[in-house]
Every structure is written in C-alpha cells, then in structure tokens.
Write an enzyme that holds these catalytic residues in place. Structure first.
Site, PDB file in Angstrom:
ATOM      1  N   ASN A   1      -3.920 -27.642 -37.582  1.00  0.00           N
ATOM      2  CA  ASN A   1      -4.530 -26.328 -37.331  1.00  0.00           C
ATOM      3  C   ASN A   1      -4.452 -25.937 -35.859  1.00  0.00           C
ATOM      4  OD1 ASN A   1      -6.536 -28.535 -37.306  1.00  0.00           O
ATOM      5  ND2 ASN A   1      -7.957 -26.947 -36.621  1.00  0.00           N
ATOM      6  N   HIS A   2      -4.432 -26.919 -34.961  1.00  0.00           N
ATOM      7  CA  HIS A   2      -4.342 -26.558 -33.538  1.00  0.00           C
ATOM      8  C   HIS A   2      -2.944 -26.037 -33.172  1.00  0.00           C
ATOM      9  CE1 HIS A   2      -8.314 -27.621 -31.865  1.00  0.00           C
ATOM     10  NE2 HIS A   2      -8.378 -28.262 -33.020  1.00  0.00           N
TER      11      HIS A   2
ATOM     12  N   HIS B   1      -4.249 -34.870 -29.983  1.00  0.00           N
ATOM     13  CA  HIS B   1      -4.988 -33.944 -29.102  1.00  0.00           C
ATOM     14  C   HIS B   1      -4.773 -34.190 -27.606  1.00  0.00           C
ATOM     15  CE1 HIS B   1      -7.039 -31.489 -31.988  1.00  0.00           C
ATOM     16  NE2 HIS B   1      -7.672 -32.487 -32.564  1.00  0.00           N
TER      17      HIS B   1
ATOM     18  N   ASP C   1      -4.769 -37.676 -35.396  1.00  0.00           N
ATOM     19  CA  ASP C   1      -4.739 -36.581 -34.410  1.00  0.00           C
ATOM     20  C   ASP C   1      -4.606 -37.137 -32.987  1.00  0.00           C
ATOM     21  OD1 ASP C   1      -5.766 -35.735 -36.869  1.00  0.00           O
ATOM     22  OD2 ASP C   1      -6.973 -34.154 -35.972  1.00  0.00           O
TER      23      ASP C   1
ATOM     24  N   ASP D   1      -2.006 -31.836 -34.944  1.00  0.00           N
ATOM     25  CA  ASP D   1      -2.977 -31.668 -33.856  1.00  0.00           C
ATOM     26  C   ASP D   1      -2.550 -32.517 -32.653  1.00  0.00           C
ATOM     27  OD1 ASP D   1      -4.400 -29.781 -35.196  1.00  0.00           O
ATOM     28  OD2 ASP D   1      -6.285 -30.895 -35.302  1.00  0.00           O
TER      29      ASP D   1
ATOM     30  N   HIS E   1      -7.422 -34.739 -39.206  1.00  0.00           N
ATOM     31  CA  HIS E   1      -8.242 -33.527 -39.096  1.00  0.00           C
ATOM     32  C   HIS E   1      -9.739 -33.767 -38.979  1.00  0.00           C
ATOM     33  CE1 HIS E   1      -9.171 -29.312 -39.241  1.00  0.00           C
ATOM     34  NE2 HIS E   1      -9.782 -29.383 -40.399  1.00  0.00           N
TER      35      HIS E   1
HETATM   36 MN   LIG Z   1      -7.322 -30.539 -37.096  1.00  0.00          MN
END
Ligand SMILES: [Mn+2]
Length: 230
Positions: A75-76, A22, A20, A49, A192
C-alpha cells in the site's frame, strides 16, 4: 505492466521472503548477512512496503534493480501512485504521518521517477519451489483459491475496486482469525500487519515482524518454510 509474476525454480541457490522493509535496507543487509545470503545464487522476495517510515526509502529503486531482489506492491507503493494521480481518496496529511515525507518533499521529477518504478511492481507473484508453489501478496489474498487470484490479476475476471483494495490493505484474515487458507498453492506469504512473531493461519503466513520498527526482520526460506529471524 504485469500485475502478476511467475518465477521458475531456483536450481542453484536458496529463495527467501522478507516482511515489510519500510526504508530500512541497512538492517535488511545485516539480516541477509547473518542468513548467509549469497546474491550469486540466492533470491529475495519482498512482500512490499519498501518505502516510507525508515531513513532509506530512496534506496528502494537500487534494490529493485538487483537481479536477485523482487517485490510485490504494498500500500505504501500505491500511495505514490495516488499522490501523483491527484487521487481525492488520498489524505496527504496522513501520508506524511505514515512516513511519506521523503516522497512528498522530493522534487516533482524525482517523485515521478520513484512512482514510475514502484508502479511497475506486480500485485502478486508466485515462486516455484521443490515442494510446490509459494505465493506472495502484500496484505491478503481476496480469493479462496490461488488460481482465481491469478485469473483476476491476468485480466480474465471483471475488475472490482473492492477486490483490488484487499490485496494491499486488508487485515481481515488476521482480524477474524480466518484459517481457511488459500487452495492451489503450498503457502501464501503476506506482510502489512506488524506482529511480534510470525503467524500462520491455514497456509497463509504473516511475516511482518516490524524489523523496520522495534521488532526484527523475518526471513522465510521458501523451500522449507523455515524462519530465519533477524
Ligand atoms: Mn502495508
């Protein structure tokens, strides 16, 4: 929009997967530099993500435009879709807490622009390597076999919202320490769940070592399945 993508063997350079991101593309760049990443021949595959939490979520679209960078949908990324669809399941307060402020505070036309690009990402992808196929999905593979995942995402099996959720949200394999693995593929790489170190369960590799937080970015070279720690 293809929910599943296949990548042919890279005969010229190396392939890497990263956990991820982010919104921390600057940190990612430093790790790539340390790994000697050569964007003329190498490729980087992200478990998704890309956005939220960090300071550079907007850069996700620039990165996705690079011919050597590919990602599955986390999911983001799904949250942007849910928000614009007015999905009652989405808790906007939670979304902001999870780092979605950059998106929520963007003007509507920017939101639509981001969401359109992030909505096109495949749910899973696979990469040919000299030692077999390596699969990527954000959170978890819902099936015991990669062939079933492929059939499902290519629309050959009946759609099921409970299955759809597993791809991007499930922490079940880690929670239950399920090491049964996924058949028909050399390895499956997921993110995740932030971990202090990468963790392998069967042939499923969990590589979100929280480079976006207090941890470090883990790169995996796909041909060798060797870790390059950032
Ligand atoms: Mn995630």
């Amino acid at each position: 929009m293809a929910r599943f993508k296949h990548f042919k063997l890279n005969t010229r350079g190396r392939d890497f997967a990263v956990g991820d991101i982010h919104g921390h593309f600057q940190r990612l760049e430093q790790v790539l530099q340390r790994a000697g990443f050569d964007s003329r021949v190498d490729r980087l595959f992200s478990v998704g993500d890309l956005v939220d939490r960090g300071p550079q979520s907007e850069l996700a679209l620039d990165w996705l435009a690079k011919p050597w960078f590919h990602a599955v949908q986390g999911n983001h990324e799904v949250l942007t879709q849910q928000y614009l669809a007015g999905d009652p399941q989405l808790d906007v307060f939670d979304y902001r807490i999870s780092g979605g402020g950059w998106f929520l505070d963007s003007p509507p036309e920017r939101q639509r622009h981001y969401a359109a690009a992030l909505g096109q990402l495949p749910v899973a992808l696979e990469v040919e390597t000299r030692r077999g196929l390596v699969g990527l999905v954000h959170a978890n593979c819902p099936f015991p076999s990669w062939a079933t995942l492929r059939d499902y995402l290519q629309g050959k099996l009946a759609p099921d919202p409970a299955i759809d959720e597993v791809f991007q949200w499930s922490r079940e394999r880690l929670k239950t320490k399920n090491d049964a693995g996924v058949q028909g593929v050399r390895a499956v790489i997921v993110g995740h769940t932030p971990l202090r170190r990468p963790r392998r369960l069967g042939n499923v590799w969990h590589i979100d070592t929280a480079g976006w937080s207090e941890g470090y970015f883990t790169l995996v070279e796909l041909a060798t399945m060797r870790f390059v720690a950032g």
